[in-house]
Design an enzyme around this catalytic site. Structure first.
Site, PDB file in Angstrom:
ATOM      1  N   ASP A 188       0.846  -1.202   0.000  1.00 52.35           N
ATOM      2  CA  ASP A 188       0.000   0.000   0.000  1.00 52.35           C
ATOM      3  C   ASP A 188       0.876   1.245   0.000  1.00 52.35           C
ATOM      4  OD1 ASP A 188      -2.123  -1.742   0.257  1.00 52.35           O
ATOM      5  OD2 ASP A 188      -2.221  -1.523   2.445  1.00 52.35           O
TER       6      ASP A 188
HETATM    7  N1  URA Z   1      -1.268  -6.088   3.699  1.00 57.63           N
HETATM    8  C1  URA Z   1      -1.717  -4.808   3.764  1.00 57.63           C
HETATM    9  O1  URA Z   1      -2.737  -4.550   4.397  1.00 57.63           O
HETATM   10  N2  URA Z   1      -1.035  -3.848   3.139  1.00 57.63           N
HETATM   11  C2  URA Z   1       0.103  -4.066   2.456  1.00 57.63           C
HETATM   12  O2  URA Z   1       0.712  -3.131   1.916  1.00 57.63           O
HETATM   13  C3  URA Z   1       0.586  -5.390   2.397  1.00 57.63           C
HETATM   14  C4  URA Z   1      -0.122  -6.375   3.014  1.00 57.63           C
END
Ligand code: URA
Length: 258
Positions: free
Chosen positions: A106
């Site tokens: 993310d």
């Molecule tokens: N899980 C998440 O919630 N975000 C990420 O960036 C990777 C795994």
């Protein structure tokens, strides 16, 4: 390996187009071994010949593999639609055509991200059947509860009804809000949604390993390091979660997500 054309060799490994390579050769800027080569259509042996363009050595490996320690605020995309992309963090000397982030973190997540131009490897790595274990350190809003360990082992159900594969958890001794989590799939916002399903909230998330590839302590946020194909194959050699957690430096872990 069979001999290949010099312009093909250079264009596959750099950002130069074939027409730029032709011009550079004509201008005497390309060397094979210690000879200046003025015609870019000659054949070379990609394994034994050393090639220089404008005084810079062109690496012999066909594909590029870059491990980035992703900082907050960058998107894992090739398009700048939602802010700066992780590709902007790749230093000029590591850039080649066709680089893309192999996998997603993310925008606000941190840590290990592979950037490559090897579509075949990315496909192998991201295939839903590959189940490469990914280890993250999470910083939670509220203290970690031991009951999470069994809940995560027994298939967490997310708010939209999706069921997760079993995940492993290990709290970090240095803080009641930090834990390691290992998951073997890549659903959208998976770790955040798993903790939401047990009534907690992920404040920060950092990926510290992908298969057998571990984020090195010396790699600061925003820094890239180049990997060889043989190192990248470590992706597919899994490590034991418990021993990973016990070997991963606690001081380093704490500094990761302050
Ligand atoms: N899980 C998440 O919630 N975000 C990420 O960036 C990777 C795994």
């Amino acid at each position: 390996m069979p001999n290949i054309r010099l312009d093909k060799f250079i264009s596959e490994r750099t950002e130069y187009s074939r027409s730029q390579i032709k011009q550079l050769a004509a201008a005497g800027k390309i060397k094979v071994g210690d000879k200046i080569i003025k015609k870019a259509d000659v054949k070379i042996d990609p394994e034994t010949d050393t090639v220089e363009v404008c005084g810079q050595l062109v690496r012999s490996e066909k594909h590029r593999y870059i491990l980035l320690n992703k900082p907050d605020g960058y998107v894992c995309s090739t398009e700048e639609n939602d802010g700066p992309t992780v590709l902007g963090l790749v230093p000029p000397e590591m850039r080649t055509k066709g680089l893309f982030p192999a996998g997603r973190l993310d925008k606000d997540s941190l840590g290990a991200l592979l950037i490559t131009d090897d579509g075949e490897l990315a496909h192998r790595m991201l295939s839903p059947r590959s189940h490469i274990p990914k280890i993250y350190i999470v910083k939670l809003d509220r203290p970690f509860e031991n009951k999470y360990i069994d809940l995560f082992k027994n298939n967490i159900v997310l708010s939209d009804g999706e069921t997760c594969l079993p995940a492993k958890l290990k709290p970090l001794e240095i803080s009641e809000k930090l834990a390691f989590i290992e998951i073997c799939e890549g659903k959208y916002h998976q770790v955040k949604r798993m903790f939401a399903a047990v009534g907690n909230h992920v404040e920060k998330l950092m990926r510290v390993s992908l298969g057998g590839l571990v984020l090195p302590e010396k790699l600061a946020f925003g820094e890239c390091m180049e990997l060889l194909h043989k190192d990248v194959e470590n992706l597919f050699k899994f490590r034991d979660f418990e021993s990973f957690c016990s070997e991963f430096s606690p001081v380093f872990s704490a500094n990761l997500i302050k």
